[in-house]
Design an enzyme around this catalytic site. Structure first.
Site, PDB file in Angstrom:
ATOM      1  N   ASN A   1    -114.300   6.826  37.597  1.00  0.00           N
ATOM      2  CA  ASN A   1    -113.254   7.826  37.356  1.00  0.00           C
ATOM      3  C   ASN A   1    -112.822   7.648  35.901  1.00  0.00           C
ATOM      4  O   ASN A   1    -112.048   6.749  35.572  1.00  0.00           O
ATOM      5  CB  ASN A   1    -112.095   7.572  38.317  1.00  0.00           C
ATOM      6  CG  ASN A   1    -110.980   8.581  38.149  1.00  0.00           C
ATOM      7  OD1 ASN A   1    -111.023   9.422  37.251  1.00  0.00           O
ATOM      8  ND2 ASN A   1    -109.973   8.484  38.998  1.00  0.00           N
TER       9      ASN A   1
ATOM     10  N   ARG B   1    -116.146  11.027  39.512  1.00  0.00           N
ATOM     11  CA  ARG B   1    -115.085  11.963  39.837  1.00  0.00           C
ATOM     12  C   ARG B   1    -114.974  12.953  38.668  1.00  0.00           C
ATOM     13  O   ARG B   1    -114.756  12.545  37.524  1.00  0.00           O
ATOM     14  CB  ARG B   1    -113.763  11.225  39.990  1.00  0.00           C
ATOM     15  CG  ARG B   1    -112.643  12.171  40.258  1.00  0.00           C
ATOM     16  CD  ARG B   1    -111.317  11.462  40.252  1.00  0.00           C
ATOM     17  NE  ARG B   1    -110.258  12.421  40.508  1.00  0.00           N
ATOM     18  CZ  ARG B   1    -109.017  12.263  40.118  1.00  0.00           C
ATOM     19  NH1 ARG B   1    -108.664  11.174  39.479  1.00  0.00           N
ATOM     20  NH2 ARG B   1    -108.122  13.181  40.376  1.00  0.00           N
TER      21      ARG B   1
ATOM     22  N   HIS C   1    -107.009  17.072  43.944  1.00  0.00           N
ATOM     23  CA  HIS C   1    -107.004  16.054  45.012  1.00  0.00           C
ATOM     24  C   HIS C   1    -107.889  16.482  46.183  1.00  0.00           C
ATOM     25  O   HIS C   1    -107.682  16.060  47.320  1.00  0.00           O
ATOM     26  CB  HIS C   1    -105.584  15.822  45.589  1.00  0.00           C
ATOM     27  CG  HIS C   1    -104.590  15.267  44.638  1.00  0.00           C
ATOM     28  ND1 HIS C   1    -103.300  15.746  44.555  1.00  0.00           N
ATOM     29  CD2 HIS C   1    -104.661  14.258  43.744  1.00  0.00           C
ATOM     30  CE1 HIS C   1    -102.628  15.070  43.647  1.00  0.00           C
ATOM     31  NE2 HIS C   1    -103.438  14.155  43.136  1.00  0.00           N
TER      32      HIS C   1
ATOM     33  N   HIS D   1    -100.461  15.055  50.277  1.00  0.00           N
ATOM     34  CA  HIS D   1    -100.927  13.961  49.407  1.00  0.00           C
ATOM     35  C   HIS D   1     -99.792  13.667  48.425  1.00  0.00           C
ATOM     36  O   HIS D   1     -99.592  14.397  47.450  1.00  0.00           O
ATOM     37  CB  HIS D   1    -102.205  14.398  48.673  1.00  0.00           C
ATOM     38  CG  HIS D   1    -102.722  13.379  47.712  1.00  0.00           C
ATOM     39  ND1 HIS D   1    -103.888  12.676  47.906  1.00  0.00           N
ATOM     40  CD2 HIS D   1    -102.228  12.933  46.535  1.00  0.00           C
ATOM     41  CE1 HIS D   1    -104.083  11.844  46.901  1.00  0.00           C
ATOM     42  NE2 HIS D   1    -103.078  11.986  46.050  1.00  0.00           N
ATOM     43  N   LEU D   2     -99.040  12.615  48.724  1.00  0.00           N
ATOM     44  CA  LEU D   2     -97.843  12.323  47.932  1.00  0.00           C
ATOM     45  C   LEU D   2     -98.043  11.015  47.161  1.00  0.00           C
ATOM     46  O   LEU D   2     -97.849   9.924  47.699  1.00  0.00           O
ATOM     47  CB  LEU D   2     -96.618  12.218  48.851  1.00  0.00           C
ATOM     48  CG  LEU D   2     -96.417  13.386  49.848  1.00  0.00           C
ATOM     49  CD1 LEU D   2     -95.211  13.124  50.748  1.00  0.00           C
ATOM     50  CD2 LEU D   2     -96.261  14.711  49.116  1.00  0.00           C
TER      51      LEU D   2
ATOM     52  N   ARG E   1     -94.081  15.142  36.844  1.00  0.00           N
ATOM     53  CA  ARG E   1     -94.349  16.575  36.674  1.00  0.00           C
ATOM     54  C   ARG E   1     -93.343  17.397  37.454  1.00  0.00           C
ATOM     55  O   ARG E   1     -92.962  17.044  38.570  1.00  0.00           O
ATOM     56  CB  ARG E   1     -95.759  16.922  37.174  1.00  0.00           C
ATOM     57  CG  ARG E   1     -96.841  16.464  36.247  1.00  0.00           C
ATOM     58  CD  ARG E   1     -98.215  16.779  36.819  1.00  0.00           C
ATOM     59  NE  ARG E   1     -99.055  15.598  36.741  1.00  0.00           N
ATOM     60  CZ  ARG E   1    -100.087  15.357  37.539  1.00  0.00           C
ATOM     61  NH1 ARG E   1    -100.434  16.216  38.456  1.00  0.00           N
ATOM     62  NH2 ARG E   1    -100.780  14.250  37.392  1.00  0.00           N
TER      63      ARG E   1
ATOM     64  N   ARG F   1     -90.531   3.393  44.519  1.00  0.00           N
ATOM     65  CA  ARG F   1     -89.923   2.131  44.932  1.00  0.00           C
ATOM     66  C   ARG F   1     -88.640   1.890  44.151  1.00  0.00           C
ATOM     67  O   ARG F   1     -87.597   1.565  44.725  1.00  0.00           O
ATOM     68  CB  ARG F   1     -90.888   0.960  44.690  1.00  0.00           C
ATOM     69  CG  ARG F   1     -91.851   0.759  45.818  1.00  0.00           C
ATOM     70  CD  ARG F   1     -92.940  -0.163  45.434  1.00  0.00           C
ATOM     71  NE  ARG F   1     -93.758   0.436  44.382  1.00  0.00           N
ATOM     72  CZ  ARG F   1     -95.027   0.139  44.168  1.00  0.00           C
ATOM     73  NH1 ARG F   1     -95.607  -0.781  44.888  1.00  0.00           N
ATOM     74  NH2 ARG F   1     -95.714   0.725  43.217  1.00  0.00           N
TER      75      ARG F   1
ATOM     76  N   GLY G   1     -99.880   7.066  47.786  1.00  0.00           N
ATOM     77  CA  GLY G   1     -98.879   6.000  47.621  1.00  0.00           C
ATOM     78  C   GLY G   1     -97.570   6.221  48.352  1.00  0.00           C
ATOM     79  O   GLY G   1     -97.132   5.379  49.147  1.00  0.00           O
TER      80      GLY G   1
ATOM     81  N   GLU H   1    -110.215   7.871  48.106  1.00  0.00           N
ATOM     82  CA  GLU H   1    -111.009   8.798  47.311  1.00  0.00           C
ATOM     83  C   GLU H   1    -112.327   8.173  46.853  1.00  0.00           C
ATOM     84  O   GLU H   1    -113.363   8.828  46.862  1.00  0.00           O
ATOM     85  CB  GLU H   1    -110.182   9.286  46.106  1.00  0.00           C
ATOM     86  CG  GLU H   1    -109.123  10.290  46.557  1.00  0.00           C
ATOM     87  CD  GLU H   1    -108.070  10.592  45.510  1.00  0.00           C
ATOM     88  OE1 GLU H   1    -107.248   9.694  45.229  1.00  0.00           O
ATOM     89  OE2 GLU H   1    -108.066  11.708  44.976  1.00  0.00           O
TER      90      GLU H   1
HETATM   91  P1  ADP Z   1    -101.509   8.076  41.856  1.00  0.00           P
HETATM   92  O1  ADP Z   1    -101.212   9.542  41.893  1.00  0.00           O
HETATM   93  O2  ADP Z   1    -101.244   7.438  40.524  1.00  0.00           O
HETATM   94  O3  ADP Z   1    -102.821   7.689  42.482  1.00  0.00           O
HETATM   95  P2  ADP Z   1    -100.365   6.634  44.099  1.00  0.00           P
HETATM   96  O4  ADP Z   1    -101.002   7.405  45.209  1.00  0.00           O
HETATM   97  O5  ADP Z   1    -100.816   5.247  43.843  1.00  0.00           O
HETATM   98  O6  ADP Z   1    -100.355   7.474  42.765  1.00  0.00           O
HETATM   99  O7  ADP Z   1     -98.777   6.606  44.412  1.00  0.00           O
HETATM  100  C1  ADP Z   1     -97.872   5.937  43.593  1.00  0.00           C
HETATM  101  C2  ADP Z   1     -96.477   6.069  44.190  1.00  0.00           C
HETATM  102  O8  ADP Z   1     -96.467   5.450  45.492  1.00  0.00           O
HETATM  103  C3  ADP Z   1     -95.401   5.364  43.369  1.00  0.00           C
HETATM  104  O9  ADP Z   1     -94.292   6.215  43.186  1.00  0.00           O
HETATM  105  C4  ADP Z   1     -95.020   4.201  44.243  1.00  0.00           C
HETATM  106  O10 ADP Z   1     -93.674   3.868  44.106  1.00  0.00           O
HETATM  107  C5  ADP Z   1     -95.274   4.705  45.633  1.00  0.00           C
HETATM  108  N1  ADP Z   1     -95.436   3.535  46.508  1.00  0.00           N
HETATM  109  C6  ADP Z   1     -96.477   2.684  46.544  1.00  0.00           C
HETATM  110  N2  ADP Z   1     -96.219   1.661  47.412  1.00  0.00           N
HETATM  111  C7  ADP Z   1     -94.982   1.880  47.915  1.00  0.00           C
HETATM  112  C8  ADP Z   1     -94.126   1.205  48.850  1.00  0.00           C
HETATM  113  N3  ADP Z   1     -94.516   0.079  49.444  1.00  0.00           N
HETATM  114  N4  ADP Z   1     -92.928   1.752  49.118  1.00  0.00           N
HETATM  115  C9  ADP Z   1     -92.534   2.879  48.532  1.00  0.00           C
HETATM  116  N5  ADP Z   1     -93.252   3.567  47.638  1.00  0.00           N
HETATM  117  C10 ADP Z   1     -94.466   3.095  47.329  1.00  0.00           C
END
Ligand code: ADP
Length: 400
Positions: free
Chosen positions: A7, A91, A180, A208-209, A241, A286, A332, A385
């Site tokens: 990627n 990717r 995504h 997908h958050l 964003r 977090r 995440g 992914e």
């Molecule tokens: P990306 O779009 O960069 O791939 P990710 O899918 O890794 O992003 O998501 C990152 C988000 O997930 C961050 O805002 C992070 O705080 C949140 N996140 C990851 N682990 C946790 C957790 N244990 N509790 C709450 N939020 C989390």
């Protein structure tokens, strides 16, 4: 067969070496600050700690070389020689209207990807640099392009057209593409499998958050709508964003603050979302959760606004599909953020869906988090992914 999944960004390169037959990650890593001083390579063989090395990488080819050296290193490597890499899966962010599925990369494919460059000027050229670097260092190894946009190509015209003069679509292909896609496709399929149902009979909403966030409506196995648009800026409120805004805001703020169009787009891409809404507390959920728990009102407002917008999109996709059989959270935030999921679910009781607070306490595993007897189940399905890219690669090049 081992598949190297790449990627490649403009100054970074994420990778995983995957034994696609066993569905096992052998090693993964990240090259950062390529072409900039202060480069860093993080490498993690399976079952071991991360190894971080400060090393300048003047070009992507040098970064790929570093990756291949790490993978074949006599002490910390995971393969004996490069001949153990059977294929490379790349990717690729934007496939425009040209690609509705993954393809084996050849000169014609590279040309077609280049033709999509102006739709994703930050991403596609970087993705192609990765392709070229791998071709240079691993001649003869088959490579596959897996597109972020491909899964969404089944959207009907009414979903992908914007309400602007049609000539802009005709001339420049200005339309909704969505991103995504690899994640939405994988998670929708896993949702059906997990529920023991046939995806061809189901209406599924995938949320997908992550830092970037998008939501899709998957009807009978095909994407019929998704929240990201021509670019990944549209749709949900994200980490940094803005998601949907009234386009007239651009001109309004640019005049008030004397900002150029480019500066405004930078604000919408990098300084907005929950970071902007929280008045700079953080883009990371977090941090926001912790700040809100300790009484930071602005962080709380950001989280509430975020959840409200996700719920509104879910409602609009229930309408688009005239029903829904399952709603799944992933990435995440979707996989890990208990309170965000609970906040979103609080808007869904009209669907006969109630979250189970005990089941919702889980992180990163496949589970139904709604109460037994909920009409529409809410699920968590961790996305993968890279594994999806490895499988798509194998499907096209065969298992040697
Ligand atoms: P990306 O779009 O960069 O791939 P990710 O899918 O890794 O992003 O998501 C990152 C988000 O997930 C961050 O805002 C992070 O705080 C949140 N996140 C990851 N682990 C946790 C957790 N244990 N509790 C709450 N939020 C989390």
């Amino acid at each position: 067969m081992n598949v190297l999944v790449i990627n490649c960004g403009s100054s970074s390169l994420k990778y995983q070496l995957i034994d696609a037959d066993r569905e096992e990650v052998l090693a993964k890593g990240l090259c950062e600050r390529i072409g900039i001083d202060g480069g860093m390579h993080t490498y993690q063989p399976k079952g071991s700690d991360k190894i971080k090395t400060s090393v300048d990488m003047p070009s992507h080819t040098e970064a790929v070389k570093l990756v291949l050296d790490a993978l074949t290193d006599s002490k910390t490597g995971v393969i004996g020689s490069l001949s153990e890499i059977g294929a490379v899966g790349h990717r690729i962010v934007h496939g425009g209207e040209k690609f509705s599925k993954s393809v084996v990369i050849d000169d014609e494919v590279i040309k077609a990807i280049e033709e999509c460059n102006d739709l994703a000027p930050l991403h596609n050229p970087a993705n192609l640099i990765g392709v070229n670097s791998c071709a240079e260092l691993m001649p003869g190894v088959p490579m596959v392009a897996v597109f972020d946009t491909a899964f969404h190509q089944t959207m009907p015209k009414k979903a992908y057209l914007y309400g602007i003069p049609y000539e802009y679509y005709r001339k420049y292909k200005v339309r909704r593409y969505g991103f995504h896609g690899t994640s939405h496709e994988y998670v929708a399929n896993r949702t059906a499998q997990f529920l023991g149902r046939d995806i061809k009979d189901m209406k599924i909403i995938v949320c997908h958050l992550g830092n970037g966030a998008s939501i899709s409506a998957v009807q009978f196995g095909k994407c019929v709508d998704t929240s990201m648009g021509l670019t990944p800026l549209e749709g949900l409120i994200m980490g940094t964003r803005s998601g949907d805004v009234d386009p007239a805001i651009l001109e309004f703020i640019s005049q008030k603050e004397d900002l150029s169009f480019k500066e405004m787009l930078n604000i919408l891409n990098k300084k907005s979302g929950v970071l902007g809404l929280s008045d700079g507390v953080s883009s990371d959920f977090r941090d926001l959760g912790e700040a809100a728990d300790s009484g930071n009102e602005q962080a709380q407002i950001a989280l509430e606004t975020y959840a409200y917008h996700v719920a509104k999109y879910i409602g609009s996709y229930v309408a688009a599909m005239n029903g829904v059989d399952a709603i799944t959270f992933t990435a995440g935030v979707g996989e890990n953020n208990i309170s965000a999921r609970a906040m979103i679910a609080s808007y869904l009781t009209y669907l006969g869906t109630e979250i189970d607070d005990e089941k919702n306490k889980t992180r990163g595993e496949e589970i139904i988090i709604s109460k037994d007897g909920s009409k529409v189940p809410l699920l968590v399905i961790p996305t993968d992914e890279e594994m999806s890219i490895a499988k798509a690669t194998i499907a096209l090049v065969g298992r040697a």
